[in-house]
Scaffold this motif. Structure first.
Motif, short mmCIF file in Angstrom:
data_model
loop_
_atom_site.label_atom_id
_atom_site.label_comp_id
_atom_site.label_asym_id
_atom_site.label_seq_id
_atom_site.Cartn_x
_atom_site.Cartn_y
_atom_site.Cartn_z
N GLN A 30 -8.97 2.68 2.48
CA GLN A 30 -10.10 3.13 1.69
C GLN A 30 -9.79 3.45 0.24
O GLN A 30 -10.70 3.60 -0.56
CB GLN A 30 -10.75 4.35 2.37
N GLU A 31 -8.52 3.59 -0.10
CA GLU A 31 -8.16 3.95 -1.47
C GLU A 31 -7.30 2.87 -2.10
O GLU A 31 -6.50 2.23 -1.43
CB GLU A 31 -7.39 5.28 -1.49
N ASP A 32 -7.48 2.70 -3.40
CA ASP A 32 -6.66 1.74 -4.14
C ASP A 32 -5.30 2.31 -4.50
O ASP A 32 -4.34 1.58 -4.69
CB ASP A 32 -7.37 1.30 -5.43
N MET A 33 -5.21 3.62 -4.59
CA MET A 33 -3.96 4.26 -4.97
C MET A 33 -2.88 4.01 -3.91
O MET A 33 -3.18 3.90 -2.73
CB MET A 33 -4.16 5.76 -5.15
N ARG B 234 -6.58 6.24 4.68
CA ARG B 234 -6.30 6.28 3.24
C ARG B 234 -5.84 4.91 2.73
O ARG B 234 -6.24 4.48 1.65
CB ARG B 234 -5.25 7.34 2.95
N TYR C 200 -2.48 8.53 8.04
CA TYR C 200 -2.55 7.78 6.79
C TYR C 200 -3.33 6.47 6.81
O TYR C 200 -3.62 5.92 5.75
CB TYR C 200 -1.14 7.50 6.27
N TYR D 18 0.58 5.35 -2.05
CA TYR D 18 1.17 6.66 -1.73
C TYR D 18 2.50 6.53 -1.00
O TYR D 18 2.78 5.53 -0.35
CB TYR D 18 0.23 7.45 -0.81
N LYS E 111 0.80 -1.23 0.00
CA LYS E 111 0.00 0.00 0.00
C LYS E 111 0.83 1.28 0.00
O LYS E 111 0.31 2.36 0.22
CB LYS E 111 -0.94 0.01 1.21
#
Length: 168
Positions: free
Chosen positions: A133-136, A130, A127, A138, A67
């Motif tokens: 909940q997000e596929d991106m 995030r 963080y 970082y 992730k």
């Protein structure tokens, strides 16, 4: 800017709870954080996180997902970081609290972890939401001055920025 990332961390989720470790040793002694550790010579971050999770929890054959990274900037220099992984174990029984050589493992409710008044958590409120909940993916960048967070930013992760490849 290249940096040699030497650590991994994993957040294991079961429903609305995350398995956290209250660390017995420095750094972050006495705070709750994910499980993980130092990457050994010749070891990929993926191999490291799987090994560390098994060593610290006894959970093996875990399906982890990369992730991103958390990196640290001190005095305008990126000094290190950790590869971040998540895993879901909805059908795995893991009773807690459980004392280990690393500290105490316990399931903590997600809302408790990210609550703005929770001072016993290792900066996860910046963080954690995030990454679940997000596929991106970082690079979560912390800026420190005198051991205090003075800045935080999440930017899209670019693997070529870092020296170590994720998987073996």
């Amino acid at each position: 800017m290249e940096v040699n990332i030497k650590y991994t961390i994993c957040f294991i989720r079961k429903g609305h709870e995350i398995l956290l470790l209250n660390r017995q040793k420095s750094p972050w002694m006495g705070t709750w954080n994910g499980v993980g550790g130092k990457i050994e010579a010749g070891e990929s971050p993926m191999d490291c996180v799987i090994r560390e999770v098994e060593e610290e929890t006894g959970i093996h054959a875990l399906d982890v997902k990369f992730k991103g990274v958390v990196s640290w900037i001190v005095d305008n220099k990126r000094i290190g970081g950790m590869y971040v992984f998540v895993a879901d174990i909805d059908h795995y029984e893991f009773p807690t609290p459980r004392s280990t050589r690393e500290g105490i493992l316990d399931w903590k409710d997600f809302a408790w972890i990210v609550h703005e008044e929770n001072v016993g958590i290792a900066n996860l409120h910046y963080y954690l939401q995030r990454i679940f909940q997000e596929d991106m993916v970082y690079d979560h960048q912390f800026v420190y001055h005198n051991r205090e967070v003075t800045g935080f930013n999440s930017v899209p992760y670019i693997q070529s920025t870092f020296e170590t490849s994720i998987s073996s």
